[in-house]
Design a protein around this motif. Structure first.
Motif, mmCIF file in Angstrom:
data_model
loop_
_atom_site.group_PDB
_atom_site.id
_atom_site.type_symbol
_atom_site.label_atom_id
_atom_site.label_comp_id
_atom_site.label_asym_id
_atom_site.label_seq_id
_atom_site.Cartn_x
_atom_site.Cartn_y
_atom_site.Cartn_z
ATOM 1 N N HIS A 174 26.223 67.111 -3.642
ATOM 2 C CA HIS A 174 25.552 65.980 -2.990
ATOM 3 C C HIS A 174 24.069 66.000 -3.332
ATOM 4 N N ASP A 175 23.533 64.827 -3.758
ATOM 5 C CA ASP A 175 22.147 64.721 -4.207
ATOM 6 C C ASP A 175 21.124 65.214 -3.196
ATOM 7 N N LEU A 176 21.348 64.885 -1.926
ATOM 8 C CA LEU A 176 20.364 65.211 -0.890
ATOM 9 C C LEU A 176 20.685 66.529 -0.192
ATOM 10 N N ALA A 177 21.912 66.641 0.275
ATOM 11 C CA ALA A 177 22.278 67.774 1.136
ATOM 12 C C ALA A 177 22.747 69.007 0.366
ATOM 13 N N GLY A 178 22.807 68.921 -0.955
ATOM 14 C CA GLY A 178 23.319 70.040 -1.744
ATOM 15 C C GLY A 178 24.815 69.946 -1.928
ATOM 16 N N TRP A 179 25.521 69.829 -0.789
ATOM 17 C CA TRP A 179 26.979 69.654 -0.788
ATOM 18 C C TRP A 179 27.375 68.673 0.299
ATOM 19 N N GLY A 180 28.428 67.935 0.047
ATOM 20 C CA GLY A 180 29.032 67.119 1.085
ATOM 21 C C GLY A 180 29.947 67.982 1.938
ATOM 22 N N GLY A 181 30.482 67.369 2.982
ATOM 23 C CA GLY A 181 31.427 68.066 3.846
ATOM 24 C C GLY A 181 30.748 68.901 4.918
ATOM 25 N N GLY A 182 31.562 69.643 5.675
ATOM 26 C CA GLY A 182 31.039 70.565 6.690
ATOM 27 C C GLY A 182 30.146 69.894 7.708
ATOM 28 N N ARG A 183 28.925 70.416 7.803
ATOM 29 C CA ARG A 183 27.955 69.971 8.820
ATOM 30 C C ARG A 183 27.573 68.508 8.705
ATOM 31 N N LYS A 184 27.833 67.880 7.546
ATOM 32 C CA LYS A 184 27.521 66.459 7.375
ATOM 33 C C LYS A 184 28.368 65.568 8.289
ATOM 34 N N SER A 185 29.515 66.072 8.744
ATOM 35 C CA SER A 185 30.324 65.304 9.691
ATOM 36 C C SER A 185 29.594 65.118 11.019
ATOM 37 N N ILE A 186 28.672 66.044 11.320
ATOM 38 C CA ILE A 186 27.883 65.951 12.560
ATOM 39 C C ILE A 186 26.601 65.147 12.317
ATOM 40 N N LEU A 187 25.807 65.608 11.379
ATOM 41 C CA LEU A 187 24.574 64.909 10.990
ATOM 42 C C LEU A 187 24.620 64.705 9.474
ATOM 43 N N PRO A 188 24.784 63.445 9.035
ATOM 44 C CA PRO A 188 24.608 62.176 9.735
ATOM 45 C C PRO A 188 25.828 61.620 10.459
ATOM 46 N N GLY A 189 27.016 62.158 10.210
ATOM 47 C CA GLY A 189 28.279 61.554 10.615
ATOM 48 C C GLY A 189 28.343 60.901 11.970
ATOM 49 N N ILE A 190 28.043 61.676 13.045
ATOM 50 C CA ILE A 190 28.175 61.125 14.408
ATOM 51 C C ILE A 190 26.841 61.210 15.162
ATOM 52 N N SER A 191 25.760 61.070 14.425
ATOM 53 C CA SER A 191 24.426 61.164 15.019
ATOM 54 C C SER A 191 23.791 59.787 15.199
ATOM 55 N N ALA A 192 22.717 59.760 15.987
ATOM 56 C CA ALA A 192 21.955 58.530 16.213
ATOM 57 C C ALA A 192 21.156 58.171 14.964
ATOM 58 N N TYR A 193 20.814 56.898 14.848
ATOM 59 C CA TYR A 193 20.063 56.414 13.694
ATOM 60 C C TYR A 193 18.772 57.200 13.516
ATOM 61 N N GLU A 194 18.042 57.431 14.610
ATOM 62 C CA GLU A 194 16.755 58.130 14.491
ATOM 63 C C GLU A 194 16.939 59.582 14.045
ATOM 64 N N SER A 195 18.048 60.204 14.421
ATOM 65 C CA SER A 195 18.353 61.563 13.950
ATOM 66 C C SER A 195 18.602 61.566 12.444
ATOM 67 N N ILE A 196 19.366 60.595 11.991
ATOM 68 C CA ILE A 196 19.716 60.502 10.571
ATOM 69 C C ILE A 196 18.474 60.262 9.727
ATOM 70 N N MET A 197 17.619 59.337 10.172
ATOM 71 C CA MET A 197 16.419 59.020 9.397
ATOM 72 C C MET A 197 15.437 60.201 9.377
ATOM 73 N N ALA A 198 15.314 60.895 10.493
ATOM 74 C CA ALA A 198 14.422 62.065 10.545
ATOM 75 C C ALA A 198 14.915 63.146 9.583
ATOM 76 N N ASN A 199 16.223 63.332 9.542
ATOM 77 C CA ASN A 199 16.799 64.331 8.638
ATOM 78 C C ASN A 199 16.598 63.945 7.181
ATOM 79 N N HIS A 200 16.948 62.740 6.833
ATOM 80 C CA HIS A 200 16.881 62.313 5.439
ATOM 81 C C HIS A 200 15.443 62.227 4.928
ATOM 82 N N ALA A 201 14.503 61.955 5.827
ATOM 83 C CA ALA A 201 13.097 61.880 5.419
ATOM 84 C C ALA A 201 12.577 63.231 4.929
ATOM 85 N N LEU A 202 13.297 64.306 5.239
ATOM 86 C CA LEU A 202 12.917 65.637 4.762
ATOM 87 C C LEU A 202 13.083 65.765 3.250
ATOM 88 N N ALA A 203 13.643 64.736 2.621
ATOM 89 C CA ALA A 203 13.787 64.733 1.165
ATOM 90 C C ALA A 203 12.438 64.743 0.462
#
Length: 428
Positions: A174-203
């Protein structure tokens, strides 16, 4: 002259390279198939990693939340493995009415009833309904803490109200997270929009002008803030169990991992490295890469995965020829906006710092690669759409090679990547 067949949309093209200049073909290491998909699934469930069997973890009367991926990940063949997970739960005394399927849509749209049936398969779809996560529906979300990266962890309340959370999916690069699967089911999977954006902005690095964080790339987790932030979020949720599959180039399930959500995913990462991490001795002057044909080259947004991998095999002053038909053009309008509406990469970077979306980041990433490496795109895309980021669009491989040889000479050390969206070159 060496002839290599490469996919382009629904066609297969012949690519001709002088044999003396060909460093090699970068493709999956593959994995010997000595088990059927059913055997792979059953064996993984029977031999969980750092965990008891699923049927022994649960107790009758407990509520179970099974997190599944959305329709954009239907290639994972969820309908193939989910029945076995449900069967394990039933063996543990769990009734159907105590199981909820939650679709990890992240920021994606809701699914249709027909799409839910595709995900679960006909038989399970008759027994269960699927709930789509809504990252913007505040009443269905609950704050549970903050990561060390200051990401607020706001999670789907329905999942947290259950006694057990089971995450499912597939481990891939995965380009951003290194790998898909696992913890991605939680964040971003079932997280709030602001959680997802805060995480991805770490790119991005902390300071304007420093661009993309060097740790944010395929197959890397050690100093990847996005991956580490996702892990911290998952640790707050503490899923009870994971089931993730690993696919081959033909779309078949060749391996699966089950058990502890951290340890099993780490084993999955190692398996992906063994299959799709390809060792190379040196970088090349020229890389000819195919995204892998339709649907992986349906648009530039999808084909960016191939470009991101291909860049790992080419010198900074080299050339990438990318075969990507792109019958749907650039794809996401956010990608097009970030490419077309800004004059420089500094302007693009400043813009995505103010308003981060994954698609806008992908547009910026493409522009960043194009600022360092000459890219010639064999595509149906209108050439003027990519003029601002200096990507040259042509109709044929022959035309692309003529341009490359005119610019750099004909004796270019060359790699070919027939499935560049899947394979990750690594200089050893």
């Amino acid at each position: 002259m060496k002839t290599i067949k490469m996919k382009y949309g629904t066609e297969v093209l012949d690519v001709f390279v002088q044999e003396k200049n060909l460093l090699g073909k970068i493709e999956s290491n593959g994995m010997k198939k000595n088990k059927t998909e059913e055997e792979v699934i059953v064996d993984a469930l029977a031999q969980p990693i750092d965990s008891g069997r699923l049927k022994d973890i649960v107790k009758p009367g407990e509520k179970i939340c099974i997190i599944i991926s959305d329709i954009t990940r239907a290639w994972q063949k969820m309908s193939r493995y989910l029945p076995y997970i449900v069967e394990e739960l039933n063996q543990g005394g769990i009734k159907d009415e105590d199981v909820v399927f939650l679709c990890a849509t992240g920021t994606h749209r809701k699914q249709t009833k027909e799409e839910h049936t595709i995900l679960l398969g006909e038989q399970l779809a008759q027994r269960f309904e699927v709930i789509d996560h809504d990252c913007r529906h505040k009443d269905s979300l609950v704050y549970i803490g903050e990561t060390s990266y200051k990401t607020p962890v706001i999670i789907n309340k329905m999942a947290l109200d259950c006694d057990h959370i089971i995450v499912t999916g597939a481990v891939v690069f995965h380009d951003l997270a290194g790998w898909g699967g696992g913890r991605k089911s939680i964040l971003p999977g079932i997280s709030a929009y602001e959680s997802i954006m805060a995480n991805h902005a770490l790119a991005l690095n902390k300071n304007i002008g420093e661009g993309i964080h060097p740790g944010v790339r395929c197959g890397n987790g050690i100093n990847n803030p996005i991956h580490q932030d996702m892990v911290e979020a998952a640790n707050l949720v503490k899923p009870s169990y994971i089931f993730n599959v690993i696919m081959d180039d033909n779309g078949d399930i060749v391996k699966a991992v089950a058990g502890d959500y951290r340890k099993a995913h780490e084993i999955g990462q190692q398996l992906v490295e063994e299959i799709d991490g390809v060792a190379i001795k040196d970088k090349a002057d020229l890389v000819i890469a195919s995204a892998g044909g339709y649907p992986k080259d349906i648009n530039l947004y999808q084909a960016s995965k191939a470009l991101s991998n291909a860049k790992e095999a080419v010198n900074n002053e080299g050339i990438i020829i990318l075969l990507s038909q792109c019958i749907e053009g650039i794809g996401d309008p956010d990608v097009q906006e970030i490419i077309e509406c800004y004059k420089s990469n500094i302007d693009r970077e400043c813009s995505i710092r103010e308003h981060f979306t994954v698609a806008r980041y992908i547009g910026y990433m493409i522009a960043e690669i194009a600022s360092r490496i000459q890219i010639i795109l064999v595509s149906d895309i209108e050439p003027d759409l990519l003029e601002k980021i200096n990507i040259q669009v042509v109709k044929t491989v022959e035309e692309a090679l003529d341009i490359a040889y005119t610019k750099k000479g004909k004796d270019l050390k060359t790699y070919v990547m027939p499935y560049a969206a899947n394979t990750l070159p690594k200089v050893k």
